[in-house]
Design a protein around this motif. Sequence first.
Motif, PDB file in Angstrom:
ATOM      1  N   SER A 103      -5.190   3.899   7.179  1.00  0.00           N
ATOM      2  CA  SER A 103      -4.795   3.925   6.383  1.00  0.00           C
ATOM      3  C   SER A 103      -4.403   2.945   6.157  1.00  0.00           C
ATOM      4  N   SER A 108       1.177  -1.257  -0.079  1.00  0.00           N
ATOM      5  CA  SER A 108      -0.001  -0.029   0.110  1.00  0.00           C
ATOM      6  C   SER A 108       0.852   1.188  -0.043  1.00  0.00           C
ATOM      7  N   THR A 109       0.726   2.589  -0.947  1.00  0.00           N
ATOM      8  CA  THR A 109       1.374   3.630  -0.871  1.00  0.00           C
ATOM      9  C   THR A 109       0.137   4.357  -0.602  1.00  0.00           C
ATOM     10  N   ASN A 110       0.063   5.777  -0.136  1.00  0.00           N
ATOM     11  CA  ASN A 110      -0.830   7.347  -0.103  1.00  0.00           C
ATOM     12  C   ASN A 110      -1.181   6.923  -1.884  1.00  0.00           C
ATOM     13  N   THR A 111      -0.994   6.256  -3.028  1.00  0.00           N
ATOM     14  CA  THR A 111      -1.473   6.696  -4.283  1.00  0.00           C
ATOM     15  C   THR A 111      -2.848   5.244  -4.654  1.00  0.00           C
ATOM     16  N   THR A 135      -8.038   3.910  -2.439  1.00  0.00           N
ATOM     17  CA  THR A 135      -8.288   4.761  -3.122  1.00  0.00           C
ATOM     18  C   THR A 135      -7.022   3.965  -4.425  1.00  0.00           C
ATOM     19  N   SER A 169      -2.048   2.658   4.067  1.00  0.00           N
ATOM     20  CA  SER A 169      -0.138   3.177   3.555  1.00  0.00           C
ATOM     21  C   SER A 169       0.061   3.571   4.964  1.00  0.00           C
ATOM     22  N   SER A 170      -0.740   3.297   6.010  1.00  0.00           N
ATOM     23  CA  SER A 170       0.770   3.703   7.122  1.00  0.00           C
ATOM     24  C   SER A 170       0.005   2.343   8.372  1.00  0.00           C
ATOM     25  N   LYS A 194      -4.199   2.265  -1.633  1.00  0.00           N
ATOM     26  CA  LYS A 194      -4.392   2.223  -0.157  1.00  0.00           C
ATOM     27  C   LYS A 194      -6.409   2.164   0.531  1.00  0.00           C
TER      28      LYS A 194
END
Length: 160
Positions: free
Chosen positions: A104, A81-84, A139, A106-107, A86
């Motif tokens: 999220s 997972s990444t900020n874009t 996302t 991503s975290s 997730k």
Amino acid sequence: MRAPPTPRVEDIGLQTWMAGIASAFQGRLTPHNLHESGRRQVNTIYLGALAGAETFRIYVGRQPMTLEAVVLTSNTATTGSTNTAKWVFTVAVNATTVNPGGKSTSSGEIKADTQYDLGVTANTRLVNGDVVKLTVTKTGVPTSLATARLEAHAVVLLGE
């Protein structure tokens, strides 16, 4: 032969309460999903597979109480997972978010068959009629949860 025991008022009350709110949980809540242990109650809602943005009612307050946690369990892990790319999980009581910013992937990734704490604000107070909702947002193209078995658990402290 002994006569069957007389039902206790507490038993009748719980059964009536569960029958009354079953429709509020869109058929996802059954007597087997409600667990009480002392002063704690856990509601388990089977979310099924997720494809995108969805909102689920996971608890309706029946008396003053404290929401201790909302956790998610999946039989599928997420990776990369990444900020874009997730999944974001937001918990709200009525219209007020109680896990600011949401949780999220991503975290912190979801691990298979492990409770994933959604970070509800400590000691979130519920009153009669409050509705706890879980909103799931996708996302980008994160790890698929389309074949996952997802469960949301609301843990409340009763009788406050």
